[in-house]
Design a protein around this motif. Structure first.
Motif, mmCIF file in Angstrom:
data_model
loop_
_atom_site.group_PDB
_atom_site.id
_atom_site.type_symbol
_atom_site.label_atom_id
_atom_site.label_comp_id
_atom_site.label_asym_id
_atom_site.label_seq_id
_atom_site.Cartn_x
_atom_site.Cartn_y
_atom_site.Cartn_z
ATOM 1 N N GLY A 161 0.789 -1.226 0.000
ATOM 2 C CA GLY A 161 0.000 0.000 0.000
ATOM 3 C C GLY A 161 0.816 1.268 0.000
ATOM 4 O O GLY A 161 0.294 2.354 -0.233
ATOM 5 N N ASN A 162 2.146 1.165 0.251
ATOM 6 C CA ASN A 162 2.995 2.346 0.264
ATOM 7 C C ASN A 162 3.515 2.720 -1.119
ATOM 8 O O ASN A 162 4.313 3.644 -1.240
ATOM 9 N N ILE A 163 3.088 2.010 -2.164
ATOM 10 C CA ILE A 163 3.706 2.181 -3.475
ATOM 11 C C ILE A 163 3.605 3.614 -3.978
ATOM 12 O O ILE A 163 4.573 4.154 -4.540
ATOM 13 N N THR A 164 2.456 4.279 -3.810
ATOM 14 C CA THR A 164 2.320 5.631 -4.336
ATOM 15 C C THR A 164 3.273 6.597 -3.637
ATOM 16 O O THR A 164 3.841 7.487 -4.275
ATOM 17 N N GLU A 165 3.464 6.431 -2.335
ATOM 18 C CA GLU A 165 4.392 7.312 -1.613
ATOM 19 C C GLU A 165 5.839 7.000 -1.979
ATOM 20 O O GLU A 165 6.669 7.910 -2.084
ATOM 21 N N LYS A 166 6.145 5.725 -2.190
ATOM 22 C CA LYS A 166 7.499 5.378 -2.624
ATOM 23 C C LYS A 166 7.800 5.984 -3.993
ATOM 24 O O LYS A 166 8.919 6.453 -4.242
ATOM 25 N N LEU A 167 6.815 5.987 -4.875
ATOM 26 C CA LEU A 167 6.992 6.600 -6.183
ATOM 27 C C LEU A 167 7.177 8.111 -6.061
ATOM 28 O O LEU A 167 7.975 8.717 -6.790
ATOM 29 N N ARG A 168 6.456 8.723 -5.135
ATOM 30 C CA ARG A 168 6.598 10.174 -4.927
ATOM 31 C C ARG A 168 7.992 10.504 -4.403
ATOM 32 O O ARG A 168 8.634 11.462 -4.867
ATOM 33 N N VAL A 169 8.449 9.725 -3.420
ATOM 34 C CA VAL A 169 9.799 9.935 -2.879
ATOM 35 C C VAL A 169 10.844 9.768 -3.974
ATOM 36 O O VAL A 169 11.822 10.522 -4.044
ATOM 37 N N ALA A 170 10.630 8.781 -4.835
ATOM 38 C CA ALA A 170 11.583 8.539 -5.920
ATOM 39 C C ALA A 170 11.693 9.745 -6.847
ATOM 40 O O ALA A 170 12.716 9.924 -7.512
ATOM 41 N N GLY A 171 10.660 10.581 -6.890
ATOM 42 C CA GLY A 171 10.673 11.762 -7.740
ATOM 43 C C GLY A 171 11.308 12.982 -7.111
ATOM 44 O O GLY A 171 11.476 14.012 -7.779
ATOM 45 N N PHE A 172 11.677 12.913 -5.830
ATOM 46 C CA PHE A 172 12.352 14.034 -5.175
ATOM 47 C C PHE A 172 13.756 14.220 -5.755
ATOM 48 O O PHE A 172 14.376 13.267 -6.231
ATOM 49 N N ASP A 173 14.267 15.431 -5.686
ATOM 50 C CA ASP A 173 15.663 15.706 -6.024
ATOM 51 C C ASP A 173 16.403 15.972 -4.717
ATOM 52 O O ASP A 173 16.309 17.057 -4.144
ATOM 53 N N CYS A 174 17.111 14.970 -4.235
ATOM 54 C CA CYS A 174 17.802 15.068 -2.949
ATOM 55 C C CYS A 174 19.319 15.085 -3.114
ATOM 56 O O CYS A 174 20.058 14.754 -2.177
ATOM 57 N N ARG A 175 19.782 15.464 -4.294
ATOM 58 C CA ARG A 175 21.221 15.523 -4.517
ATOM 59 C C ARG A 175 21.863 16.526 -3.564
ATOM 60 O O ARG A 175 21.380 17.653 -3.414
ATOM 61 N N GLY A 176 22.933 16.102 -2.919
ATOM 62 C CA GLY A 176 23.618 16.951 -1.949
ATOM 63 C C GLY A 176 22.988 16.973 -0.575
ATOM 64 O O GLY A 176 23.489 17.642 0.332
ATOM 65 N N GLU A 177 21.892 16.241 -0.384
ATOM 66 C CA GLU A 177 21.179 16.264 0.893
ATOM 67 C C GLU A 177 21.541 15.066 1.777
ATOM 68 O O GLU A 177 21.837 13.974 1.288
ATOM 69 N N THR A 178 21.471 15.314 3.079
ATOM 70 C CA THR A 178 21.541 14.242 4.069
ATOM 71 C C THR A 178 20.127 13.973 4.567
ATOM 72 O O THR A 178 19.446 14.884 5.035
ATOM 73 N N VAL A 179 19.693 12.737 4.445
ATOM 74 C CA VAL A 179 18.337 12.348 4.818
ATOM 75 C C VAL A 179 18.406 11.390 5.998
ATOM 76 O O VAL A 179 19.292 10.529 6.056
ATOM 77 N N VAL A 180 17.480 11.529 6.932
ATOM 78 C CA VAL A 180 17.346 10.568 8.026
ATOM 79 C C VAL A 180 15.983 9.909 7.906
ATOM 80 O O VAL A 180 14.954 10.589 7.847
ATOM 81 N N ASP A 181 15.977 8.579 7.839
ATOM 82 C CA ASP A 181 14.737 7.797 7.809
ATOM 83 C C ASP A 181 14.569 7.176 9.190
ATOM 84 O O ASP A 181 15.275 6.238 9.562
ATOM 85 N N LEU A 182 13.636 7.717 9.978
ATOM 86 C CA LEU A 182 13.516 7.310 11.378
ATOM 87 C C LEU A 182 12.870 5.939 11.554
ATOM 88 O O LEU A 182 13.015 5.335 12.611
#
Length: 397
Positions: free
Chosen positions: A200-221
């Motif tokens: 059921g998370n597929i749509t949100e995973k697809l949205r995240v995949a479309g982000f531009d996070c180059r140069g960013e540090t991300v924390v997945d809690l």
């Protein structure tokens, strides 16, 4: 499972879209087409094919930008069509070879839904419960596997109360319980007896995949097996992801998935309670992908944001909308219901933004500005419960 992924289409276009799905090999032939009360039809989709669907091309061929949408159905009408299908025929022959008679009660005891992970099919708890099945010995599961086009079978009984939401799964056929699931070019490997996979998370995973996070540090809690960690790394191209997870079985799968997707050099895994995480002042973006609420992680998320530039919090939440009053027709109720849903979501988002601003002020001693960038509707549960994600920008004043 969290429901059946379906393509909602207008009734007049149902056959057109059915042919489109069949041509892509994405139509779940084990489930029936369901007519909804609003004049639309739900076409069941194989979860493994969901991320590969090109909805825009479907809409183009139909001549409308609003001709179809992905929804998640939990309607009993969408259960497996067993009459005349391969599984029923094989089991009927098996029973007759044992001198038993096929009955409607046995038909109703067949699986109405299941999850497919490669060559393994994971059955739900409410099937094959009648005592008669036990007389079939090991022949039963081999027959079921043939009927469902699987080599391995397992059955989920319930979610355990071990604090990790581990599934209680029994392997019925086959030796190995590790499976591979591919979504949008991302490989997820996990042990079905130890970890859950939410399609059921597929749509949100697809949205995240479309982000531009180059140069960013991300924390997945709440990293789990890498549901969002991997899209951030593989597609969004985050410079580095800190993945927090306290379930040791999920951590094992996560580390395996980082290697499988060749991104382990850009990820640090932190096993344990994320509330005890010692990191601070490092994140451009924090993902709080826990439902029904990620509120326990808000203080940690605020500590993690960069003090000088701030960042974005992606806050997941299940929100209950008020029940609609009777009297209006279906179309009116649907419009008013959607409006009421959005009002509840925005009310929650505004309250959350204010609370996050207060947490940041208490933590840093300075004023912060919070801005609601977007509210994403991920999926719906019955009755009137919606999984939403708030994209909240947080900047020091």
């Amino acid at each position: 499972m969290d429901g059946v992924p379906c393509l909602r289409v207008s009734r007049c276009l149902a056959q057109h879209f059915r042919r489109c799905l069949q041509s892509e090999g994405a139509l779940d032939l084990s489930l029936g087409l369901v007519g909804d009360s609003d004049g639309t039809v739900l076409l069941p989709i194989l979860p493994s094919c969901l991320s590969q669907l090109d909805l825009q091309s479907f809409r183009t061929t139909a001549g409308s930008d609003y001709a179809c949408e992905i929804v998640w159905s939990q309607s009993k009408k969408g259960r497996a069509r067993t009459g005349g299908n391969k599984l029923e025929k094989i089991l009927q022959e098996l029973l007759e070879s044992h001198g038993e008679r096929w009955t409607e009660e046995l038909r109703e005891d067949l699986p109405h839904s299941f999850q497919r992970h490669g060559d393994l099919v994971l059955l739900g708890d409410h099937c094959f419960a009648l005592p008669l099945w036990k007389k079939m010995d090991d022949k039963l599961w081999s027959a079921v596997a043939r009927g469902l086009g699987a080599k391995r079978l397992a059955k989920m009984r319930r979610i355990s109360r071990d604090g990790f939401r581990s599934p209680e799964v029994t392997v019925l056929l086959g030796e190995d319980s590790w499976v591979k699931h591919v979504d949008n070019g991302v490989t997820y490997e996990f042990d079905v007896t130890k970890c859950m996979f939410s399609a059921g998370n597929i749509t949100e995973k697809l949205r995240v995949a479309g982000f531009d996070c180059r140069g960013e540090t991300v924390v997945d809690l709440y990293a789990g097996i890498g549901y969002f960690t991997l899209p951030y790394l593989v597609h969004a191209k985050a410079s580095h992801v800190h993945a927090c997870e306290w379930n040791p079985n999920a951590v094992e799968a996560l580390q395996r998935n980082l290697v499988a997707n060749r991104v382990s050099d850009r990820c640090t895994v932190h096993q344990g309670d994320n509330r005890q995480l010692q990191l601070c002042d490092i994140a451009d973006r924090v993902n709080l992908g826990l439902i029904p609420s990620s509120e326990d992680g808000w203080p940690a998320a605020c500590r993690l944001l960069k003090r000088t530039t701030g960042g974005i919090l992606h806050i997941h939440q299940n929100i209950t909308s008020p029940l609609q009053t009777a009297g209006d027709n279906d179309a009116t109720q649907r419009v008013s219901g959607k409006k009421a849903d959005r009002e509840v979501w925005h009310s929650w988002a505004n309250d959350t933004a204010n609370r996050i601003a207060s947490l940041l002020k208490d933590l840093t001693g300075a004023l912060w500005i919070t801005n609601i960038q977007h509210i994403e509707h991920v999926k719906s549960y019955a009755p009137h419960v919606h999984h939403v994600v708030l994209d909240l920008e947080c900047r020091p004043s």
